[in-house]
Motif scaffolding. Structure first.
Motif, PDB file in Angstrom:
ATOM      1  N   CYS A 134      58.522  66.208  53.228  1.00  0.00           N
ATOM      2  CA  CYS A 134      59.318  66.494  52.033  1.00  0.00           C
ATOM      3  C   CYS A 134      58.475  66.151  50.808  1.00  0.00           C
ATOM      4  N   PRO A 135      58.183  67.141  49.960  1.00  0.00           N
ATOM      5  CA  PRO A 135      57.319  66.867  48.812  1.00  0.00           C
ATOM      6  C   PRO A 135      57.992  65.982  47.757  1.00  0.00           C
ATOM      7  N   GLY A 166      68.114  65.949  49.341  1.00  0.00           N
ATOM      8  CA  GLY A 166      68.930  67.084  48.936  1.00  0.00           C
ATOM      9  C   GLY A 166      68.180  68.202  48.241  1.00  0.00           C
ATOM     10  N   ARG A 167      66.856  68.065  48.105  1.00  0.00           N
ATOM     11  CA  ARG A 167      66.084  69.061  47.345  1.00  0.00           C
ATOM     12  C   ARG A 167      65.710  70.284  48.193  1.00  0.00           C
ATOM     13  N   PHE A 168      65.739  71.429  47.549  1.00  0.00           N
ATOM     14  CA  PHE A 168      65.124  72.632  48.110  1.00  0.00           C
ATOM     15  C   PHE A 168      63.629  72.573  47.791  1.00  0.00           C
ATOM     16  N   PHE A 169      62.801  72.986  48.741  1.00  0.00           N
ATOM     17  CA  PHE A 169      61.363  73.043  48.461  1.00  0.00           C
ATOM     18  C   PHE A 169      60.760  74.196  49.243  1.00  0.00           C
ATOM     19  N   ASN A 170      59.499  74.471  48.985  1.00  0.00           N
ATOM     20  CA  ASN A 170      58.819  75.587  49.640  1.00  0.00           C
ATOM     21  C   ASN A 170      57.830  75.084  50.690  1.00  0.00           C
ATOM     22  N   ALA A 171      57.554  75.941  51.646  1.00  0.00           N
ATOM     23  CA  ALA A 171      56.631  75.571  52.716  1.00  0.00           C
ATOM     24  C   ALA A 171      55.866  76.805  53.155  1.00  0.00           C
ATOM     25  N   THR A 190      53.684  71.918  52.195  1.00  0.00           N
ATOM     26  CA  THR A 190      54.997  72.049  51.552  1.00  0.00           C
ATOM     27  C   THR A 190      54.792  71.709  50.087  1.00  0.00           C
ATOM     28  N   TYR A 191      55.590  72.303  49.226  1.00  0.00           N
ATOM     29  CA  TYR A 191      55.432  72.042  47.790  1.00  0.00           C
ATOM     30  C   TYR A 191      56.775  72.218  47.101  1.00  0.00           C
ATOM     31  N   LYS A 192      56.852  71.622  45.901  1.00  0.00           N
ATOM     32  CA  LYS A 192      58.137  71.565  45.211  1.00  0.00           C
ATOM     33  C   LYS A 192      58.565  72.946  44.717  1.00  0.00           C
ATOM     34  N   GLU A 215      56.859  75.299  41.834  1.00  0.00           N
ATOM     35  CA  GLU A 215      55.397  75.247  41.813  1.00  0.00           C
ATOM     36  C   GLU A 215      54.845  76.593  42.281  1.00  0.00           C
ATOM     37  N   PRO A 216      53.631  76.962  41.799  1.00  0.00           N
ATOM     38  CA  PRO A 216      53.101  78.283  42.134  1.00  0.00           C
ATOM     39  C   PRO A 216      52.802  78.415  43.621  1.00  0.00           C
ATOM     40  N   ARG A 217      52.842  79.636  44.055  1.00  0.00           N
ATOM     41  CA  ARG A 217      52.529  79.974  45.437  1.00  0.00           C
ATOM     42  C   ARG A 217      51.069  79.618  45.718  1.00  0.00           C
TER      43      ARG A 217
END
Lengths: 101, 996, 189
Positions: free
Chosen positions: A6-7, A65-70, A82-84, A87-89
């Protein structure tokens, strides 16, 4: 069961604490009313369905509870990063190169 | 002492006799015995019948790989387990065991007729036989297959045992406590790491337990073993016996099943039978050893024919001779040692038959010194004996020529086709394998997991090699843990090393087509079946496996996979790696459902959520129903009442005076911040920007596709604070959806969401006397039409508790929802209940709530909608803001399909004959059309206990809104019901009853 | 009869040689959500209003004068307040709202706190927690899963924990803990 970093929490934790939330980097159009039917259908329904490295969203639903990207390989389940949210791709080629090291 | 027990041999305690029964007959074993070793000590080899042919079978192995000796074990009522391996089950005083697949008795079995009808049951039998005629499928074939299917008998009683689970994180997990595993643990211990060493057996030591002759580091192997284990324990290594690593999942998650009570004569209190450990190890060492391969020849399944290494284990570990006059047949050096040990223990080995022309001189010399006849370049072509082997036919080999057979008498036949590395867990990791031509077996190559594999699992043979390899290979894992490794160089004297050659079916002078040379003992697959499968067109090993069922039994092909591959590859004329190996899948050994369920069975099967008022409902006789994870009071029957009667009474009482209802399960979300109104306005269809503080508004929540997702009443408590309610089942989903939009689409909005579902106990009062009952309890607001009109909300005090009071109605009556901090809910309820007695207050449940709302045409999302219903479809266009710039679903509502004609629309239905409709029943326009009829919609809600005096229903029907007054038909199995389409409001359409 | 757990009726659920599990008395609890803003709004002011230095790393805690806060998300804290002081804290935060808009929600009634103490307390938690309990250091807190429910776990020492659970889940989780505490005690025997 995989483990996910989890970032926001800065911890790598069991998958059970997380929920998958679909493909990443699909922005809801700012003015939906100006969208054509085709554009809106594209936004609602069309997804990459990647075999291999996939940009996707997760939510640490039982934690912060955060959504983040992976970026996860859909064949091996390996997470490259994984990144918040917001944040850019990250560049995929760079990620794969780092992973090979 | 029993006939075959050898004094002074083995690790069992001969001074502690234990009596158990097998098929009702008592047998005496000793402490440390398994059922198999105890039966063998009495010369009992016949332990079961095979699955397909009901052939008599005995134990072929001494461990968990055993395919034949499957028994039922029993410990009083409910505690029955079928298919337990007799080679693993430890005996205890009073244990009851039974053989399987026999009728009427193990020694005389009627099903063995299948054996005579052998030709009929060959490979692919089911596929070929049960095809035609079609009319036979249901009446003839299925009953036949069902009767024949299944291994053993399922338990029929409730299992009274408990099961447990635990999560464990460690630095290093070592699977297998043989020489390699122990050496690995030794290197890792005392270095500040958390180390876990597990073994499936009752005792650690692996092959060392069967090799007492070896001297390790100058000590006898058994002394070394006990010292070593004591050291490891003292160094803090967690040692777990009777613990099987059943599966290797992603990222070093290993499932362990620990058997805690199956070996105990009495069950200790509070102790589960089995515990599933979910171990997440930073590094894993796999040291699972190797499994001995049977040889494939006619009659290789007769009781008394067993693996040579297992015979050595029975002798050295359990002190049991498996026979007095055994013959050994082998293609590998290791079986020679079994012959020597048995001879030294007083047996008379009749012959060592080796298929090889050349065998090590020292082995031959040792055989000669013991007076054991040796037959090199010989094969075995048959065995004799009805329920136990009593002779064996041995033929000389000259190249491919098989000479004349000679029968040798014996009481056991020990075979060895060499050893197969145990790669099961390694394969679970998706590790790659490489074929080794010298060893004619697959060896482990690479794995994506943080894992090393060591010892016999890498094809190494001998205690010294395994020890050294364990000590060396663990270094790789230790280095990744940041610990320096030393790699102890062990020295072992009297070590037993060796080599062998791979055999397919042993050469024979008889017709191979008539040979019953078994490859998979449990599924009764023969070499001939495998060759037939190839002849019939199977090319991949995966096809051969499924066609013949080779390797598909509960032993998962531990013994049969490599023999099967060798034979299939030969039949195909290809090398083994080109034919491939079937995939090993979890679990490694059969695992109980209990171990997987853990604590989650019976009343603890899954989470049950209860409100703070649940206790009152329980004490007052409520009948409950599950709603999502919640249990909710469905109705409150009085003595002798049916559900219909109770609900009719509850409905009438609420409409006549006042009803009380526990609405605590409704989802609640507190939306707070300067952008709270903007956020709610964007999420819901209705306009919220101008809603005044202290007011409530109904809200519809859509997905961006335009379909109804949820609904609820929303109060603006303060300028920047909204109290949103959701459906009971939708609470978590709606909050997740809101967080998604807030966090990822509109992170600029200054607003936060907090789940307050459980902050509040919510007591709903409904009925003409609701205000009269409630008013005396309320401080801070007058309950009049002027001061507190319908759809108002206020912070006040109720019964002395700070409360958030709402005036809303889901029944069409004057209604209040009183929210107090959850723990005070029960007290508030009881005070209202007491004061309500003078108004004949009635507690009602979810069923009455459903009826009362349906009479008013209020929808229930998820019942009257199904994820494809728009606000227009539901007749709720009024709830959609027409002047809003955007809301979730607004653009979706304009999609071509959603504005199309003839969508299914929500309407009321009144049956012409006053009968009640089934919810879910399909609706047609023309009842006389041919079947299959065109279905035009379905009944979504239907009740007959209401206040209107007749059954009412809601339904979605194509173009329903423009069909008011028309008749539609609901075909049922026994008749067709006609119903008239109406509006959805059946009661008080003017809403006159809402006024105080 | 099934269990009904209420923070108005503190009780000992189970007490074995391995662990003791008890239902705690009701205490004040606030869910606080806030972040710094471009108008100069500062989280330090929020801490000041409630009387402690607000921890900003997820999982960390701070305590002063009977008030205790744990950071559970990047903009989320649970603040424990003695029942008598809730109004005072609420007023202080409300005064701050114009300069630093935030969300303050009373969740006093939402949760039941269970105390889990004893030599095997951490082991007991491992029967229901998929995450590694050892990764939660003494003096920290985490929101996490326990036997299928989201809970907040406060670690007060090597062998003592507090677990906040939504009240509707309490009876189910208490049963899990009771079973586990007895099982662990049987192992010690």
């Amino acid at each position: 069961m995989i483990q996910i970093h989890c970032p926001y929490c800065g911890e790598t934790l069991p998958e059970l604490e997380f929920a998958y939330a679909g493909e990443a980097h699909i922005d809801r159009p700012v003015s939906p009313t100006e969208q054509t039917d085709e554009e809106w259908a594209e936004f609602l329904f069309m997804r990459q369905n990647v075999k291999g490295p996939h940009f996707e969203r997760w939510r640490h639903v039982h934690g912060c509870g955060r959504f983040f990207n992976a970026v996860r390989n859909t064949i091996t389940d390996r997470f490259y990063t994984t990144y918040k949210a917001g944040e850019p791709r990250p560049d995929l080629a760079t990620l794969l190169e780092e992973d090979n090291k | 002492m029993s006939t075959y027990r050898v004094r002074g041999k083995g690790r069992v305690d001969a001074s502690k006799p234990i009596v158990f029964t097998f098929d009702g007959k008592p047998y005496t074993g000793v402490k440390g015995d398994t059922v198999a070793s105890a039966l063998l000590s009495h010369g009992v080899h016949l332990m079961g019948r095979s699955f397909k042919y009901h052939r008599p079978r005995g134990a072929i192995a001494a461990g968990s790989e055993e395919p034949n000796a499957l028994i039922g074990t029993r410990r009083g009522a409910g505690r029955f387990e079928p298919n337990t391996r007799a080679t693993v089950q430890e005996i205890w005083e009073g244990l009851e065991t039974t053989s399987q697949n026999k009728f009427p008795s193990l020694k005389f079995d009627v099903g063995a007729v299948n054996d005579a009808a052998y030709m009929m049951f060959s490979a692919g039998f089911y596929y070929k036989t049960f095809m035609w005629p079609r009319s036979f499928w249901d009446k003839v074939y299925e009953p036949f297959i069902r009767a024949a299917a299944g291994l053993g008998v399922s338990p029929t009683e409730h299992d009274p045992d408990t099961y447990a689970s635990r999560n464990l994180y460690c630095d290093l997990l070592i699977v297998g406590a043989g020489p390699a595993g122990i050496a690995a643990a030794r290197e890792a211990s005392g270095k500040g790491l958390s180390v876990v060493l597990v073994d499936e057996n009752a005792e650690m030591g692996g092959s060392i337990l069967s090799e007492p002759q070896a001297k390790i580091e100058g000590k006898t192997s058994w002394d070394w073993l006990s010292d070593e284990l004591a050291d490891l324990k003292a160094a803090g290594v967690k040692l777990m016996t009777r613990t099987t690593a059943i599966a290797y999942y992603h990222e070093n998650l290993i499932g362990l099943v620990e058997k805690l009570t199956d070996h105990l004569p009495t069950l200790p209190a509070d102790t589960p039978r089995e515990r599933m450990w979910r171990v997440r190890a930073k590094q894993v060492v796999l040291a699972q050893g190797a499994l001995e391969k049977p040889l494939v020849f006619h009659g290789n399944d007769r009781p008394g024919v067993m693996l040579a290494g297992s015979a050595q284990t029975y002798l050295n570990r359990y002190g049991v001779k498996v026979g007095n006059s055994p013959v050994v047949v082998t293609s590998h050096d290791s079986a020679w040692y079994a012959a020597f040990d048995l001879q030294d223990a007083g047996a008379y080995v009749q012959a060592i038959v080796d298929t090889r022309a050349q065998v090590r001189q020292d082995l031959q010399a040792e055989a000669r010194a013991r007076g054991i006849p040796v037959k090199l370049s010989h094969t075995v072509t048959a065995t004799g004996g009805r329920l136990r082997v009593n002779n064996v036919r041995v033929n000389p080999l000259s190249g491919t020529n098989v000479g004349a057979g000679q029968w040798i008498k014996c009481d056991a036949l020990l075979m060895s086709g060499g050893w197969t590395p145990s790669l099961h867990l390694f394969s679970h990791t998706k590790g790659s394998l490489t074929w080794d031509d010298d060893l004619t077996t697959f060896l482990p190559k690479d794995t994506p997991e943080d894992c090393v594999i060591t010892g016999a699992s890498r094809g190494l043979w001998g205690t010294e090699a395994a020890l050294r390899d364990g000590a060396t290979r663990v270094g790789e894992a230790l280095a990744k843990l940041g610990v320096e490794a030393t790699a102890t160089e062990y020295t072992v004297a009297d070590d037993r090393t060796g080599s062998g050659v791979m055999m397919r079916e042993l050469p024979t002078d008889r017709s191979p087509g008539k040979a019953k040379a078994f490859v998979d003992f449990q599924n009764d697959v023969t070499a001939k079946d495998l060759r037939l499968a190839v002849r019939e067109g199977m090319r991949s090993i995966e096809h051969v496996k499924r066609y013949t069922t080779n390797g598909m039994a509960t032993d998962q092909g531990k013994m049969s996979n490599i023999n099967g591959l060798n034979i299939a590859a030969d039949a195909l004329g290809k090398k083994q790696p080109q034919v491939g190996l079937t995939t090993f899948r979890p679990p490694y050994t059969p695992t109980t459902f209990g171990a997987f369920a853990g604590y989650h069975r019976g009343e603890h099967f899954e989470v049950v959520r209860k409100t703070q008022i649940d206790g009152w409902a329980e004490e007052n006789g409520a009948v409950f129903e599950p709603v999502g994870q919640w249990r909710r009071a469905r109705y409150f029957p009085k003595a002798g009442e049916t559900m219909d009667q109770a609900v009719t009474r509850e409905c009438a009482a609420t409409r006549a005076s006042v009803g009380i209802f526990d609405a605590s399960t409704l989802g609640k979300i507190e939306v707070v911040g300067p952008d709270a109104a903007e956020f709610v306005n964007r999420m819901y269809t209705n306009p919220f920007l101008k809603l005044a503080p202290g007011k409530c508004r109904y809200g519809l929540l859509l997905g961006d596709d335009g379909y109804i997702r949820d609904d609820g009443v929303i109060a603006r408590v303060e300028e920047d604070r909204f109290h949103v309610t959701t459906t009971t089942g939708g609470a978590a989903r709606v909050l997740n959806m809101m967080e998604d939009y807030l966090q990822t689409e509109w992170p600029d909005l200054n607003v936060w969401l907090t789940s307050t579902t459980e902050q509040w106990s919510t007591v709903a009062l409904n009925g003409p006397n609701a205000a009269k009952l409630l008013a005396p309890f309320v401080e801070g607001i007058e309950l009049t039409e002027e001061a507190f009109p319908h759809m108002s909300c206020v912070n006040c005090t109720v019964a002395g508790y700070p409360a958030r009071l709402w005036r809303v109605s889901f029944t069409g009556e004057i209604g209040f929802e009183i929210n107090v901090a959850a723990p005070y809910g029960r007290d508030l309820w009881e005070k209202l209940w007491e004061a309500g007695q003078k108004y004949d207050i009635t507690a009602y449940g979810t069923e009455t709530m459903h009826v009362l709302r349906a009479e008013k045409g209020y929808i229930i999302v998820g019942q009257d909608t199904d994820g494809t219903v728009t606000p227009q479809d539901a007749g709720m266009d009024w709830a959609v803001g027409k002047k809003k710039a955007d809301f979730v679903g607004m653009r979706g509502l304009k999609r071509p399909d959603l504005v199309a004609e003839n969508r299914k629309q929500l309407v009321g239905l009144l049956t012409e004959d006053n009968s009640w409709l089934e919810e879910g029943a399909q609706i047609v326009f023309d009842p006389k059309q041919p079947i299959p009829m065109t279905m035009r919609g379905h009944v979504t809600s239907s009740y007959n206990q209401g206040t209107t005096g007749r059954p009412i229903a809601l339904a979605v029907i194509e173009g329903g809104h423009s069909k008011m007054g028309e008749t539609v038909y609901i075909p049922m199995p026994d008749r067709t019901i006609a119903a008239k389409i109406t509006g959805t409001v059946f009661y008080d359409p003017e809403n006159s009853r809402l006024k105080i | 009869m099934s269990k009904h757990i209420s923070s108005l009726a503190p009780s000992v659920v189970v007490d074995t040689a391995a662990a003791r599990v008890a239902v705690s008395q009701l205490i004040g609890r606030i869910s606080l959500r806030a972040r710094t803003n471009e108008n100069g709004g500062d989280l330090a002011a929020v801490g000041k209003a409630i009387g402690l230095e607000l921890p900003t790393q997820i999982g960390t805690r701070a305590k002063a004068e009977g008030i205790e806060a744990a950071c559970l998300g990047p903009d989320e804290w649970t603040v424990l307040v003695p029942l008598g002081q809730i109004e005072k804290v609420e007023d202080a935060l409300a005064a701050l709202y114009p300069s630093l808009p935030h969300s303050m929600t009373d969740i006093t009634g939402r949760e039941v706190t269970l105390t889990i103490e004893g030599p095997q307390a951490a082991e007991l938690l491992s029967i229901g927690a998929p995450r590694d309990i050892a990764s939660i250091k003494v003096g920290q807190a985490r929101r996490m899963l326990f036997d299928g429910a989201t809970v907040t776990l406060w670690r007060d020492s090597d062998t003592s924990f507090r677990m906040d659970v939504w009240n509707s889940f309490a009876s189910f989780l208490v049963t899990t803990l009771e079973t586990g505490a007895k099982e662990l005690a049987a192992e010690l025997a």
